[in-house]
Design an enzyme around this catalytic site. Structure first.
Site, PDB file in Angstrom:
ATOM      1  N   THR A 210       0.870  -1.183   0.000  1.00 22.15           N
ATOM      2  CA  THR A 210       0.000   0.000   0.000  1.00 22.15           C
ATOM      3  C   THR A 210       0.906   1.232   0.000  1.00 22.15           C
ATOM      4  O   THR A 210       1.020   1.915   1.012  1.00 22.15           O
ATOM      5  CB  THR A 210      -0.936   0.015   1.229  1.00 22.15           C
ATOM      6  OG1 THR A 210      -0.133  -0.170   2.415  1.00 22.15           O
ATOM      7  CG2 THR A 210      -1.988  -1.061   1.165  1.00 22.15           C
TER       8      THR A 210
ATOM      9  N   LEU B  21       6.344  -7.502  11.094  1.00 22.40           N
ATOM     10  CA  LEU B  21       7.731  -7.943  10.908  1.00 22.40           C
ATOM     11  C   LEU B  21       8.639  -6.790  10.479  1.00 22.40           C
ATOM     12  O   LEU B  21       8.209  -5.840   9.828  1.00 22.40           O
ATOM     13  CB  LEU B  21       7.825  -9.099   9.919  1.00 22.40           C
ATOM     14  CG  LEU B  21       7.609  -8.877   8.420  1.00 22.40           C
ATOM     15  CD1 LEU B  21       8.831  -8.325   7.719  1.00 22.40           C
ATOM     16  CD2 LEU B  21       7.223 -10.195   7.781  1.00 22.40           C
TER      17      LEU B  21
ATOM     18  N   GLU C 258      12.153  -5.788   8.406  1.00 29.04           N
ATOM     19  CA  GLU C 258      13.091  -6.300   7.413  1.00 29.04           C
ATOM     20  C   GLU C 258      14.396  -6.617   8.131  1.00 29.04           C
ATOM     21  O   GLU C 258      14.768  -5.940   9.081  1.00 29.04           O
ATOM     22  CB  GLU C 258      13.321  -5.275   6.303  1.00 29.04           C
ATOM     23  CG  GLU C 258      12.089  -5.115   5.444  1.00 29.04           C
ATOM     24  CD  GLU C 258      12.295  -4.156   4.280  1.00 29.04           C
ATOM     25  OE1 GLU C 258      13.429  -4.032   3.794  1.00 29.04           O
ATOM     26  OE2 GLU C 258      11.306  -3.533   3.876  1.00 29.04           O
TER      27      GLU C 258
ATOM     28  N   LYS D  94      -1.853  -1.381  13.881  1.00 25.31           N
ATOM     29  CA  LYS D  94      -0.702  -1.384  12.975  1.00 25.31           C
ATOM     30  C   LYS D  94      -0.162   0.028  12.730  1.00 25.31           C
ATOM     31  O   LYS D  94       1.024   0.289  12.919  1.00 25.31           O
ATOM     32  CB  LYS D  94      -1.121  -2.035  11.652  1.00 25.31           C
ATOM     33  CG  LYS D  94      -0.137  -1.894  10.541  1.00 25.31           C
ATOM     34  CD  LYS D  94       1.141  -2.648  10.821  1.00 25.31           C
ATOM     35  CE  LYS D  94       2.241  -2.176   9.902  1.00 25.31           C
ATOM     36  NZ  LYS D  94       3.345  -3.106   9.826  1.00 25.31           N
TER      37      LYS D  94
ATOM     38  N   ASN E  58       3.505   1.818  14.153  1.00 23.62           N
ATOM     39  CA  ASN E  58       4.533   2.453  13.331  1.00 23.62           C
ATOM     40  C   ASN E  58       4.658   3.951  13.644  1.00 23.62           C
ATOM     41  O   ASN E  58       5.764   4.497  13.632  1.00 23.62           O
ATOM     42  CB  ASN E  58       4.250   2.228  11.839  1.00 23.62           C
ATOM     43  CG  ASN E  58       4.822   0.891  11.363  1.00 23.62           C
ATOM     44  OD1 ASN E  58       5.372   0.127  12.160  1.00 23.62           O
ATOM     45  ND2 ASN E  58       4.695   0.605  10.079  1.00 23.62           N
TER      46      ASN E  58
ATOM     47  N   PHE F 140      14.908   1.705  19.710  1.00 23.17           N
ATOM     48  CA  PHE F 140      14.422   2.771  18.827  1.00 23.17           C
ATOM     49  C   PHE F 140      14.771   4.172  19.314  1.00 23.17           C
ATOM     50  O   PHE F 140      14.094   5.143  19.018  1.00 23.17           O
ATOM     51  CB  PHE F 140      12.923   2.621  18.524  1.00 23.17           C
ATOM     52  CG  PHE F 140      12.709   1.754  17.313  1.00 23.17           C
ATOM     53  CD1 PHE F 140      13.022   0.400  17.368  1.00 23.17           C
ATOM     54  CD2 PHE F 140      12.258   2.285  16.117  1.00 23.17           C
ATOM     55  CE1 PHE F 140      12.889  -0.403  16.237  1.00 23.17           C
ATOM     56  CE2 PHE F 140      12.128   1.486  14.982  1.00 23.17           C
ATOM     57  CZ  PHE F 140      12.445   0.139  15.051  1.00 23.17           C
TER      58      PHE F 140
ATOM     59  N   GLY G 132      20.563   9.657  14.653  1.00 24.43           N
ATOM     60  CA  GLY G 132      21.376   9.685  13.441  1.00 24.43           C
ATOM     61  C   GLY G 132      20.568  10.209  12.280  1.00 24.43           C
ATOM     62  O   GLY G 132      19.817  11.182  12.436  1.00 24.43           O
TER      63      GLY G 132
ATOM     64  N   CYS H  46       7.972   1.631   4.982  1.00 25.21           N
ATOM     65  CA  CYS H  46       6.868   1.569   5.941  1.00 25.21           C
ATOM     66  C   CYS H  46       6.710   2.835   6.778  1.00 25.21           C
ATOM     67  O   CYS H  46       5.732   3.567   6.622  1.00 25.21           O
ATOM     68  CB  CYS H  46       7.043   0.365   6.848  1.00 25.21           C
ATOM     69  SG  CYS H  46       7.131  -1.172   5.916  1.00 25.21           S
TER      70      CYS H  46
ATOM     71  N   LYS I  41      18.376   0.409   6.047  1.00 26.36           N
ATOM     72  CA  LYS I  41      18.813  -0.136   7.328  1.00 26.36           C
ATOM     73  C   LYS I  41      19.747  -1.309   7.041  1.00 26.36           C
ATOM     74  O   LYS I  41      19.737  -1.831   5.923  1.00 26.36           O
ATOM     75  CB  LYS I  41      17.618  -0.571   8.190  1.00 26.36           C
ATOM     76  CG  LYS I  41      16.845  -1.747   7.600  1.00 26.36           C
ATOM     77  CD  LYS I  41      15.579  -2.041   8.348  1.00 26.36           C
ATOM     78  CE  LYS I  41      15.775  -2.942   9.518  1.00 26.36           C
ATOM     79  NZ  LYS I  41      14.506  -3.458  10.047  1.00 26.36           N
TER      80      LYS I  41
END
Ligand code: UGA
Length: 424
Positions: free
Chosen positions: A67, A132, A134, A190, A194, A235, A239, A246, A309
């Protein structure tokens, strides 16, 4: 899913992806996936196809399409979700379960459920957001922090819950928490997760900005506040900030959806989260200009790290590539490298020079920029870069041992940390 004992068919409209997967090759870099795919293929219970009619052999259908952000607005483009459901429906029968995994604006599941019911009244939609990361995709899938089920009310929801429980039996037997709720809550879990993660990163990066004008050290600040269990250290790595497919688009889509719902002010702060995040990239460019005497024109800049990342070849909205591109646009000669993302980056930015090794990338460099914290770069020793033109290193992820580089005679600069050696 195959490794959990299920019979699986993976369907996609992308022929190249299906060709690679059918040959046992993952179409992207993910640690452990080649081995897992190989084991799964050998069972004979995992196949891939572009033919949607293959879905007819299954009774549980996962929708996991992307999406992305719309081209002309901040909203999420849900057209792939709708078209996946439309093409799936001719193969859905009474009693089947459709499981939504895509990250969608709140309200999407309710709308899809109406459509599904109109075509097959005895099929059920369950919304099961995916959390999940990456680089940790396998671990996060097989052993998630939690499972969230958004279900319709009553007996239909109970039946759907039981069916999905049978899919996740292994994780549930290991007491992975499971929250059963309504569609809207599951969709919001969800996007709010995020949004929270993005806010946490931007919070520490805002502190980095304050550290820069006060001479404080944001990494020590993060360690100190992170010891507070209510805050937590995860988290809080300051930097260059967040990128990827996402976090950036999800906070924008959340803002856009809240506006549509008349609740825009509730998440207006997410625009600031976005702005803080993007400012770090600009700051990295100006810091490079500063250390190179005010201009990067004609200067050779080595970029270590291109992926958004470590442990990924994903360059979607990569802060590293953004910085590389700005420096290139300002006249720098960019030579970039990355353990996994050189080929994906080259397709997007063919104008940069790419190197296979750190040594090749840094040869004759006027400045070395570490922009993605791959372990290959975090533990790099100054001696490993004898060929640079100037011993200047910019740590875009606060991941290097500052004292080590300074003791070796390098000019070390970073975001939110002073360029003086540690007191302790
Ligand atoms: C993120 C979420 O973490 C997952 O839970 C979610 O399932 C996924 O999005 C998704 O919606 O599909 P991911 O995009 O793989 O996962 O990456 P993260 O590990 O969240 O990192 C995102 C970005 O934040 C990276 O650019 C990373 O470098 C940056 N970051 C992360 C920081 O700048 N500081 C940190 O402390 C942590």
């Amino acid at each position: 899913m195959t490794s959990l004992g299920h019979d699986v068919v993976g369907i996609d409209v992308d022929e190249e992806k299906i060709r690679l997967l059918s040959a046992g090759e993952p179409p992207f870099f993910e640690p452990g996936l080649p081995e897992l795919l190989d084991t799964a293929m050998k069972t004979g219970r995992l196949t891939f196809t572009t033919d949607i009619s293959a879905a007819a052999a299954s009774s549980i259908h996962f929708i996991a399409v992307g999406t992305p952000q719309m081209e002309d607005s901040h909203a999420a483009n849900v057209s792939y979700v709708h078209s996946a459901v439309e093409s799936l429906m001719p193969h859905v029968r009474a009693g089947h379960l459709i499981v939504g995994k895509s990250t969608v604006p709140v309200g999407t599941a309710a709308q899809l459920a109406i459509r599904i019911r109109a075509i097959e009244p005895k099929a059920t939609l369950l919304w099961n957001p995916e959390f999940l990361r990456e680089g940790f995709a396998i671990e996060d899938t097989l052993m998630p922090d939690r499972l969230v089920y958004g279900v319709p009310p009553g007996a239909e929801g109970e039946r759907a819950t039981k069916l999905l429980d049978s899919v996740y039996a292994k994780a549930l037997s290991l007491e992975v928490p499971r929250i059963v709720t309504d569609y809207a809550t599951s969709e919001l879990v969800k996007v709010s997760a995020n949004a929270f993660l993005a806010t946490k990163i931007s919070f520490i990066n805002a502190m980095a900005e304050i550290a820069e004008v006060t001479g404080a050290d944001v990494t020590q600040l993060a360690d100190a506040i992170g010891h507070d269990k209510r805050i937590g250290r995860a988290f809080l790595n300051s930097g260059l900030g967040f990128g990827g497919g996402c976090l950036p688009k999800d906070i924008r889509a959340f803002r856009a959806r809240a506006e549509e719902l008349g609740a825009g002010t509730s998440v207006a702060f997410l625009s600031e989260v976005d702005a803080i995040n993007l400012r770090r990239r600009t700051k990295m460019v100006s810091l490079t200009e500063e250390v190179l005497g005010g201009s990067v024109t004609g200067k050779r800049v080595a970029i270590l790290g291109l992926a958004f990342k470590p442990n990924s070849d994903d360059i979607r909205d990569s802060p590293a590539l953004h910085v590389a591109n700005q420096l290139h646009a300002a006249g720098a000669h960019v030579v970039a490298t990355d353990p996994a993302a050189v080929e994906t980056a080259r397709k997007r930015f063919p104008e940069f020079d790419y190197a296979k090794s750190v040594q090749d990338a840094t040869r004759d460099a006027d400045a070395v920029l570490v922009l993605t914290e791959w372990s290959e770069y975090r533990f790099l020793l100054p001696d490993a870069l004898p060929g640079v033109a100037q011993r200047v290193i910019l740590d875009g992820r606060n991941c290097l041992d500052r004292d080590l580089w300074m003791e070796a005679g390098w000019l070390y600069r970073s975001l939110g940390r002073p360029s003086t050696k540690s007191e302790t």
